[in-house]
Design a protein around this motif. Structure first.
Motif, PDB file in Angstrom:
ATOM      1  N   MET A   1       0.834  -1.190   0.000  1.00 30.78           N
ATOM      2  CA  MET A   1       0.000   0.000   0.000  1.00 30.78           C
ATOM      3  C   MET A   1       0.877   1.251   0.000  1.00 30.78           C
ATOM      4  O   MET A   1       1.843   1.319   0.742  1.00 30.78           O
ATOM      5  CB  MET A   1      -0.915  -0.002   1.227  1.00 30.78           C
ATOM      6  CG  MET A   1      -1.891   1.161   1.268  1.00 30.78           C
ATOM      7  SD  MET A   1      -2.936   1.147   2.738  1.00 30.78           S
ATOM      8  CE  MET A   1      -1.733   1.553   4.006  1.00 30.78           C
ATOM      9  N   SER A   3       1.241   5.483   0.401  1.00 32.77           N
ATOM     10  CA  SER A   3       0.649   6.690   0.981  1.00 32.77           C
ATOM     11  C   SER A   3       1.532   7.865   0.606  1.00 32.77           C
ATOM     12  O   SER A   3       2.770   7.785   0.672  1.00 32.77           O
ATOM     13  CB  SER A   3       0.558   6.571   2.510  1.00 32.77           C
ATOM     14  OG  SER A   3      -0.212   5.447   2.891  1.00 32.77           O
ATOM     15  N   GLU A  34       4.734  -2.827  -7.329  1.00 29.01           N
ATOM     16  CA  GLU A  34       5.042  -1.474  -6.823  1.00 29.01           C
ATOM     17  C   GLU A  34       6.547  -1.300  -6.638  1.00 29.01           C
ATOM     18  O   GLU A  34       7.104  -0.234  -6.956  1.00 29.01           O
ATOM     19  CB  GLU A  34       4.307  -1.240  -5.505  1.00 29.01           C
ATOM     20  CG  GLU A  34       2.794  -1.127  -5.656  1.00 29.01           C
ATOM     21  CD  GLU A  34       2.079  -1.124  -4.326  1.00 29.01           C
ATOM     22  OE1 GLU A  34       0.929  -0.661  -4.273  1.00 29.01           O
ATOM     23  OE2 GLU A  34       2.669  -1.596  -3.316  1.00 29.01           O
ATOM     24  N   SER A 114       2.343   0.794  10.434  1.00 27.15           N
ATOM     25  CA  SER A 114       1.365   1.872  10.313  1.00 27.15           C
ATOM     26  C   SER A 114       1.313   2.732  11.564  1.00 27.15           C
ATOM     27  O   SER A 114       1.099   3.950  11.488  1.00 27.15           O
ATOM     28  CB  SER A 114      -0.020   1.287  10.010  1.00 27.15           C
ATOM     29  OG  SER A 114      -0.396   0.341  10.992  1.00 27.15           O
TER      30      SER A 114
END
Length: 314
Positions: A1, A3, A34, A114
């Protein structure tokens, strides 16, 4: 993921809507696609993104030049991660967290990080945003060690209360978890501290405001963490020995009690065996013989029980 964040001096860190406006990109457990895409885009080795996914990685500090001629700095530190939700049964391991620092952009790569990223977003950066961000983030990482050790201390106190009243497996499991957590935290701290001389010697942070104060704070945080780890390791070793002694003592008491009961229960068996033989025995023709033998058996058993009690076998 992925950000995207925008670091503006003197303002809270904002989530950026697009990559073009962002000067901080965080990769949380990035996919293979990615990693390949951004490694190619920023002329980076793919291994920089894979570092954060290797649980056996160690702290490292390195500089290199990309194919485009840009100077980059890579700082990888080990960060404590809580593996269980409740603080009463928390278990900590360490995971690598990478900072890839260029002149215009900061990239961070982590796995299960996170919570650390959320803390980094609370930082208020006054000037030299990227370098100040990294230095304060290093301090945040050491603060997370202190927070993890506070939880370990609470668990040790709870274990000390339970160790005297419980021999259940949960106590042994809690002790195992604590010792595992302390090992991970200790090795993580020592690995991080090995690269601190390189970080202090680099010119990367020379323009950071109050650089000496920031580095001194990190040294103090390490010293406090290192002392706590040493103390808790000794306490856990003592608790382990104490728990073994308590379990052994209780087992000995149980065996003594069972042996004493066996002795007492043997007396009626012996007397009954003697008077049950198919030969002439005293009181064999008496109508009260059974009651007399029962009373004699009871008296001898009580005397044996009293004597064993006096010898502290009960």
């Amino acid at each position: 993921m992925l950000s995207y964040f925008e670091i503006i001096p003197g303002q809270p860190i904002q989530v950026s809507a697009s990559e073009k406006q962002a000067n901080w990109i965080h990769f949380e457990d990035p996919s293979k696609h990615e990693m390949l895409h951004f490694a190619k885009k920023y002329h980076l080795p793919v291994t920089l993104f894979e570092v954060a996914q290797d649980i056996n990685e160690v702290a490292r500090y390195e500089t290199f030049t990309t194919e485009a001629g840009e100077q980059l700095t890579h700082v990888c530190l080990l960060v404590p991660v809580k593996m269980q939700d409740t603080e009463e049964h928390a278990e900590f391991i360490t995971r690598p967290f990478s900072f890839i620092i260029s002149e215009h952009i900061l990239m961070t790569v982590g796995h299960q990080q996170s919570a650390l990223v959320d803390q980094m977003r609370q930082l208020l950066i006054e000037q030299q945003p990227l370098e100040t961000m990294v230095l304060r983030s290093i301090s945040l990482i050491y603060q997370r060690y202190l927070s993890a050790l506070d939880i370990v201390a609470q668990q040790i106190q709870q274990l000390e209360k339970n160790v005297h009243v419980s021999t259940r497996n949960q106590t042994l499991y809690a002790l195992k978890t604590l010792r595992k957590s302390v090992v991970f935290l200790d090795l993580g701290l020592k690995s991080n501290q090995q690269i601190m001389p390189q970080i202090k010697a680099t010119r990367l942070f020379e323009l950071v405001a109050n650089q000496a104060d920031e580095l001194y704070r990190i040294d103090i945080q390490f010293a406090k963490s290192d002392k706590a780890v040493t103390t808790y390791r000794e306490l856990l070793a003592q608790l382990s020995d104490l728990l073994s002694d308590i379990i052994s003592n209780r087992l000995n008491n149980i065996m003594k009690t069972l042996t004493s009961l066996s002795i007492i229960l043997t007396i009626p068996t012996m007397i009954g065996g003697f008077w049950g033989m198919n030969v002439p025995v005293p009181l064999s023709h008496s109508g009260k013989g059974f009651l007399l033998l029962l009373g004699l058996t009871l008296i001898i058993s009580l005397l044996a029980g009293w004597w064993l009690k006096k010898k502290d076998y009960f």
